[in-house]
Scaffold this motif. Structure first.
Motif, mmCIF file in Angstrom:
data_model
loop_
_atom_site.group_PDB
_atom_site.id
_atom_site.type_symbol
_atom_site.label_atom_id
_atom_site.label_comp_id
_atom_site.label_asym_id
_atom_site.label_seq_id
_atom_site.Cartn_x
_atom_site.Cartn_y
_atom_site.Cartn_z
ATOM 1 N N ALA A 159 23.474 24.535 7.702
ATOM 2 C CA ALA A 159 22.456 23.554 7.330
ATOM 3 C C ALA A 159 21.594 23.172 8.530
ATOM 4 C CB ALA A 159 23.118 22.315 6.728
ATOM 5 N N VAL A 160 22.242 22.983 9.688
ATOM 6 C CA VAL A 160 21.491 22.677 10.913
ATOM 7 C C VAL A 160 20.616 23.864 11.296
ATOM 8 C CG1 VAL A 160 21.695 22.110 13.370
ATOM 9 C CG2 VAL A 160 23.268 21.064 11.707
ATOM 10 N N ARG A 161 21.198 25.032 11.237
ATOM 11 C CA ARG A 161 20.458 26.250 11.596
ATOM 12 C C ARG A 161 19.221 26.414 10.718
ATOM 13 N NH1 ARG A 161 24.648 30.454 11.478
ATOM 14 N NH2 ARG A 161 24.086 30.773 9.312
ATOM 15 N N ARG A 166 11.773 24.273 10.287
ATOM 16 C CA ARG A 166 10.852 23.234 10.755
ATOM 17 C C ARG A 166 10.371 23.479 12.177
ATOM 18 N NH1 ARG A 166 13.940 17.777 8.876
ATOM 19 N NH2 ARG A 166 11.999 16.786 9.551
ATOM 20 N N GLN A 167 11.009 24.377 12.912
ATOM 21 C CA GLN A 167 10.685 24.684 14.298
ATOM 22 C C GLN A 167 10.785 23.427 15.164
ATOM 23 O OE1 GLN A 167 6.851 26.882 13.594
ATOM 24 N NE2 GLN A 167 8.004 28.561 14.498
ATOM 25 N N LEU A 168 10.250 23.515 16.366
ATOM 26 C CA LEU A 168 10.394 22.434 17.337
ATOM 27 C C LEU A 168 9.061 22.156 18.016
ATOM 28 C CD1 LEU A 168 13.715 23.717 18.906
ATOM 29 C CD2 LEU A 168 13.477 21.629 17.536
ATOM 30 N N GLY A 188 9.107 20.421 14.319
ATOM 31 C CA GLY A 188 7.727 20.882 14.408
ATOM 32 C C GLY A 188 6.734 20.019 13.659
ATOM 33 N N ASP A 189 7.198 19.275 12.638
ATOM 34 C CA ASP A 189 6.312 18.391 11.887
ATOM 35 C C ASP A 189 6.198 17.006 12.517
ATOM 36 O OD1 ASP A 189 8.803 17.367 11.349
ATOM 37 O OD2 ASP A 189 8.771 17.785 9.200
ATOM 38 N N GLY A 190 6.815 16.827 13.700
ATOM 39 C CA GLY A 190 6.717 15.570 14.414
ATOM 40 C C GLY A 190 7.782 14.557 14.071
ATOM 41 N N THR A 191 8.698 14.885 13.161
ATOM 42 C CA THR A 191 9.763 13.953 12.792
ATOM 43 C C THR A 191 10.904 14.040 13.797
ATOM 44 O OG1 THR A 191 10.711 15.612 11.303
ATOM 45 C CG2 THR A 191 9.194 14.006 10.347
ATOM 46 N N PRO A 192 11.674 12.950 13.944
ATOM 47 C CA PRO A 192 12.761 12.947 14.931
ATOM 48 C C PRO A 192 13.865 13.938 14.584
ATOM 49 C CG PRO A 192 12.196 10.706 14.226
ATOM 50 C CD PRO A 192 11.504 11.637 13.284
ATOM 51 N N ILE A 193 14.532 14.419 15.623
ATOM 52 C CA ILE A 193 15.726 15.252 15.472
ATOM 53 C C ILE A 193 16.937 14.326 15.507
ATOM 54 C CG2 ILE A 193 17.097 17.115 16.472
ATOM 55 C CD1 ILE A 193 14.524 18.152 17.765
ATOM 56 N N ALA A 194 17.840 14.495 14.564
ATOM 57 C CA ALA A 194 19.012 13.629 14.493
ATOM 58 C C ALA A 194 19.917 13.854 15.697
ATOM 59 C CB ALA A 194 19.781 13.898 13.197
#
Length: 311
Positions: free
Chosen positions: A131-133, A139-141, A243-249
């Motif tokens: 799921a993380v992968r 979404r890229q980074l 990549g969409d600008g949202t935070p990474i958990a």
């Protein structure tokens, strides 16, 4: 790959056909090779050895850590304080162009510690939670960097130029968004891969530096101090988002770091050692150390991401 017995009068040069054959056969499988006992010692000898593979050495452009040039195409390893660890990473995986081959040479071994741990990036990819992968791959980074202000590399050092026009030219050619801030400093954003496919073997590898660039990589006190003085996380010296600008958990990054720790392999350096890595198949880091330590680096074989515009 230790030498068996004394070297021939010509040293490693007489063994070049055998060395190249072993590299061709074994590097794509193992991801890394250690040359020990070949009589290679010092900056000039190291440069001669790596240049014997017939590949132009790369400059350290758009760097993220402090290094010093030793010779043309030869640099010091990252100049972080000796007490700090450098987590496993693939060189310049925070960009859309990176070296496929990287060499390390131990000129002076540390008194204690100072290993260059490695990990198989294919195994890291396999062990990452699916799921993380999938989330990272889809979404890229987006890496955000604010240069200078005494907190990160000045842009002049990162881009190896004092000319803002040259910086903008480099950014334009490498799909990097840039802006000059009110205080005259530079901010860049670049959307990059989280996973990559090896151009020769076709294997998928975990290939990013999210766990390094994310603010959660900093000691808690440093992290809290920085967050207290910025209005927005995009003003941090370096940070990374989806990549969409949202935070990474943070939980995702903790998981990634745990996987990397579980895949780590290490050995003590001996003076004269040369380690050759396929930079896409093997990640590397640095252990803390005491005493003098000198490990130098060279890179070759540039790889361009499919997302990078044609030159």
């Amino acid at each position: 790959m230790p030498a068996d017995g004394p070297l021939a009068p010509g040293g490693w040069r007489d063994l070049l056909p055998d060395i190249r054959a072993v590299v061709e056969a074994r590097l794509p499988q193992a991801g890394g090779l250690l040359f020990r006992g070949f009589g290679i010692h010092g900056d000039a000898a190291f440069r001669s050895f790596v240049e014997s593979f017939g590949k132009p050495l790369l400059d350290y452009d758009f760097g993220s850590t402090p290094r010093s040039a030793v010779d043309k195409g030869v640099y010091t390893s990252t100049e972080y304080p000796a007490h700090q660890s450098i987590p496993l990473h693939n060189e310049q995986a925070y960009t859309l162009q990176w070296p496929q081959t990287i060499w390390f040479h131990c000129v002076t071994a540390a008194a204690t510690g100072g290993a260059t741990p490695i990990a198989d990036s294919r195994e890291v990819f396999r062990r990452i939670d699916p799921a993380v992968r999938a989330r990272f791959a889809e979404r890229q980074l987006m890496y955000v960097r604010n240069y200078g202000n005494g907190l990160d590399l000045p842009w002049q050092r990162a881009f190896n130029t004092d000319d803002p026009v040259a910086v903008e030219r480099f950014c334009r050619a490498n799909a990097i968004a840039w802006e000059w801030t009110e205080d005259g400093e530079l901010r860049t954003r670049q959307i990059c891969q989280a996973v990559a496919r090896h151009p020769a073997t076709g294997e998928e590898v975990w290939f990013n530096q999210a766990h390094l660039f994310h603010v959660s990589n900093l000691p808690p006190a440093v992290r809290d101090s920085l967050l207290a003085v910025v209005e927005d996380e995009t003003e941090l010296p370096r940070h990374v988002f989806h990549g969409d600008g949202t935070p990474i958990a943070d939980a995702d990054l903790d998981h990634i770091r745990t996987v990397l720790d579980g895949c780590t392999r290490s050995f003590p350096w001996q003076e004269g050692d040369v380690m050759m890595l396929d930079n896409m198949l093997a990640a590397h880091g640095r252990d803390p150390f005491t005493g003098a330590r000198k490990v130098i680096v060279a890179m070759a074989d540039p790889v361009r991401s499919p997302d990078l515009p044609a030159a």
